[in-house]
Design a protein around this motif. Structure first.
Motif, PDB file in Angstrom:
ATOM      1  N   GLN A 127       0.689  -1.160   0.035  1.00  0.00           N
ATOM      2  CA  GLN A 127       0.048   0.169   0.161  1.00  0.00           C
ATOM      3  C   GLN A 127       0.808   1.194   0.109  1.00  0.00           C
ATOM      4  O   GLN A 127       0.297   2.367   0.214  1.00  0.00           O
ATOM      5  CB  GLN A 127      -0.893   0.055   1.114  1.00  0.00           C
ATOM      6  CG  GLN A 127      -1.854  -1.258   1.342  1.00  0.00           C
ATOM      7  CD  GLN A 127      -2.964  -1.472   0.004  1.00  0.00           C
ATOM      8  OE1 GLN A 127      -3.336  -0.330  -0.257  1.00  0.00           O
ATOM      9  NE2 GLN A 127      -2.688  -2.503  -0.675  1.00  0.00           N
ATOM     10  N   ALA A 128       2.246   1.008  -0.178  1.00  0.00           N
ATOM     11  CA  ALA A 128       3.285   2.306  -0.283  1.00  0.00           C
ATOM     12  C   ALA A 128       4.433   1.680  -0.991  1.00  0.00           C
ATOM     13  O   ALA A 128       4.575   0.238  -0.970  1.00  0.00           O
ATOM     14  CB  ALA A 128       3.324   2.689   1.238  1.00  0.00           C
ATOM     15  N   ASN A 186      12.695   9.997   5.889  1.00  0.00           N
ATOM     16  CA  ASN A 186      11.812  11.082   5.945  1.00  0.00           C
ATOM     17  C   ASN A 186      10.379  10.726   6.596  1.00  0.00           C
ATOM     18  O   ASN A 186       9.468  11.690   6.801  1.00  0.00           O
ATOM     19  CB  ASN A 186      11.589  11.662   4.386  1.00  0.00           C
ATOM     20  CG  ASN A 186      11.067  13.073   4.302  1.00  0.00           C
ATOM     21  OD1 ASN A 186      11.591  13.939   4.963  1.00  0.00           O
ATOM     22  ND2 ASN A 186      10.161  13.202   3.366  1.00  0.00           N
ATOM     23  N   GLY A 187      10.547   9.730   7.317  1.00  0.00           N
ATOM     24  CA  GLY A 187       9.297   9.410   7.909  1.00  0.00           C
ATOM     25  C   GLY A 187       8.614   7.977   7.358  1.00  0.00           C
ATOM     26  O   GLY A 187       8.752   7.689   6.541  1.00  0.00           O
ATOM     27  N   TYR A 188       7.642   7.616   8.305  1.00  0.00           N
ATOM     28  CA  TYR A 188       7.029   6.352   8.080  1.00  0.00           C
ATOM     29  C   TYR A 188       5.536   6.247   8.724  1.00  0.00           C
ATOM     30  O   TYR A 188       5.704   6.829  10.097  1.00  0.00           O
ATOM     31  CB  TYR A 188       7.896   5.132   8.146  1.00  0.00           C
ATOM     32  CG  TYR A 188       8.568   4.987   9.459  1.00  0.00           C
ATOM     33  CD1 TYR A 188       8.106   4.526  10.677  1.00  0.00           C
ATOM     34  CD2 TYR A 188       9.857   5.460   9.612  1.00  0.00           C
ATOM     35  CE1 TYR A 188       8.816   4.455  11.618  1.00  0.00           C
ATOM     36  CE2 TYR A 188      10.543   5.490  10.768  1.00  0.00           C
ATOM     37  CZ  TYR A 188      10.171   4.899  11.708  1.00  0.00           C
ATOM     38  OH  TYR A 188      10.744   4.716  13.288  1.00  0.00           O
ATOM     39  N   ARG A 189       4.818   5.202   8.703  1.00  0.00           N
ATOM     40  CA  ARG A 189       3.764   4.761   9.608  1.00  0.00           C
ATOM     41  C   ARG A 189       3.628   3.552   9.985  1.00  0.00           C
ATOM     42  O   ARG A 189       4.047   2.624   8.951  1.00  0.00           O
ATOM     43  CB  ARG A 189       2.457   5.246   8.693  1.00  0.00           C
ATOM     44  CG  ARG A 189       0.976   4.724   9.360  1.00  0.00           C
ATOM     45  CD  ARG A 189      -0.056   5.243   8.862  1.00  0.00           C
ATOM     46  NE  ARG A 189      -0.337   6.717   8.766  1.00  0.00           N
ATOM     47  CZ  ARG A 189      -0.884   7.437   8.114  1.00  0.00           C
ATOM     48  NH1 ARG A 189      -1.923   7.006   7.210  1.00  0.00           N
ATOM     49  NH2 ARG A 189      -0.850   8.764   8.168  1.00  0.00           N
ATOM     50  N   LEU A 235       4.989   1.217   6.652  1.00  0.00           N
ATOM     51  CA  LEU A 235       4.829   2.029   5.461  1.00  0.00           C
ATOM     52  C   LEU A 235       5.575   3.175   5.429  1.00  0.00           C
ATOM     53  O   LEU A 235       5.586   4.005   6.270  1.00  0.00           O
ATOM     54  CB  LEU A 235       3.364   2.163   5.129  1.00  0.00           C
ATOM     55  CG  LEU A 235       2.222   1.015   5.284  1.00  0.00           C
ATOM     56  CD1 LEU A 235       1.539   1.274   6.606  1.00  0.00           C
ATOM     57  CD2 LEU A 235       1.566   0.599   4.205  1.00  0.00           C
ATOM     58  N   GLY A 236       6.145   3.556   4.085  1.00  0.00           N
ATOM     59  CA  GLY A 236       6.889   4.646   3.771  1.00  0.00           C
ATOM     60  C   GLY A 236       7.217   4.886   2.363  1.00  0.00           C
ATOM     61  O   GLY A 236       6.593   4.024   1.359  1.00  0.00           O
ATOM     62  N   LYS A 237       8.071   6.066   1.991  1.00  0.00           N
ATOM     63  CA  LYS A 237       8.557   6.307   0.760  1.00  0.00           C
ATOM     64  C   LYS A 237       7.227   7.140   0.198  1.00  0.00           C
ATOM     65  O   LYS A 237       7.187   6.957  -1.173  1.00  0.00           O
ATOM     66  CB  LYS A 237       9.076   5.274  -0.017  1.00  0.00           C
ATOM     67  CG  LYS A 237      10.429   4.725   0.341  1.00  0.00           C
ATOM     68  CD  LYS A 237      11.280   6.014  -0.056  1.00  0.00           C
ATOM     69  CE  LYS A 237      12.702   5.384   0.572  1.00  0.00           C
ATOM     70  NZ  LYS A 237      13.981   6.567   0.574  1.00  0.00           N
ATOM     71  N   MET A 293       1.878  10.137   3.753  1.00  0.00           N
ATOM     72  CA  MET A 293       0.731   9.530   4.327  1.00  0.00           C
ATOM     73  C   MET A 293      -0.473  10.506   4.489  1.00  0.00           C
ATOM     74  O   MET A 293      -0.109  11.825   4.609  1.00  0.00           O
ATOM     75  CB  MET A 293       0.896   8.849   5.752  1.00  0.00           C
ATOM     76  CG  MET A 293       2.021   7.849   5.538  1.00  0.00           C
ATOM     77  SD  MET A 293       1.330   6.286   4.524  1.00  0.00           S
ATOM     78  CE  MET A 293       3.015   5.629   4.041  1.00  0.00           C
ATOM     79  N   THR A 294      -1.710  10.020   4.266  1.00  0.00           N
ATOM     80  CA  THR A 294      -2.852  10.905   4.571  1.00  0.00           C
ATOM     81  C   THR A 294      -3.481  10.762   5.869  1.00  0.00           C
ATOM     82  O   THR A 294      -3.109   9.568   6.386  1.00  0.00           O
ATOM     83  CB  THR A 294      -3.994  10.871   3.414  1.00  0.00           C
ATOM     84  OG1 THR A 294      -4.469   9.433   3.499  1.00  0.00           O
ATOM     85  CG2 THR A 294      -3.235  11.221   1.983  1.00  0.00           C
TER      86      THR A 294
END
Length: 113
Positions: free
Chosen positions: A34-35, A79-82, A103-105, A108-109
């Motif tokens: 999903q990412a 740069n961040g991730y979920r 999840l990353g790259k 995210m919403t």
């Protein structure tokens, strides 16, 4: 558990794109990402969901939470991730084996859904 796909993947019975593995956990790429980066972290011990956890799992869950940073770094997620844990039917848990989505790259919403 013999009929659990995540147990089979984590124990090498089914080939997968393994990102990290040790005696406690397995991390592999999601088959339906999903990412651009979508890694699943699963305990090798079969635990159906967060609902099964009690005090005896404190060390394992702490270990998994600390490992997320290491896996994120190895995947270039500077740069961040979920991080997501779906639990139960309303939480959209589709495989009855506790797993953490990393999840990353991509941006995210919110809200997530």
């Amino acid at each position: 558990m013999s009929d659990c796909i995540f147990c089979s993947l984590a124990n090498g019975e089914i080939p997968t794109d393994m990102v990290y593995e040790d005696d406690r956990i397995a991390c592999f790429r999601d088959a339906d990402p999903q990412a651009p980066v979508h890694v699943l972290m699963v305990p090798k011990e079969h635990i159906a969901s967060l609902e099964e956890l009690d005090e005896s799992y404190r060390d394992l869950m702490g270990y998994m939470m600390v490992k997320i940073h290491e896996i994120a770094a190895s995947e270039g997620l500077e740069n961040g991730y979920r991080v997501v844990i779906n639990t139960g039917e309303d939480g959209q848990q589709t495989v009855k084996h506790l797993h953490i989505h990393l999840l990353g790259k991509r941006k995210m919403t919110w809200p997530p859904g």
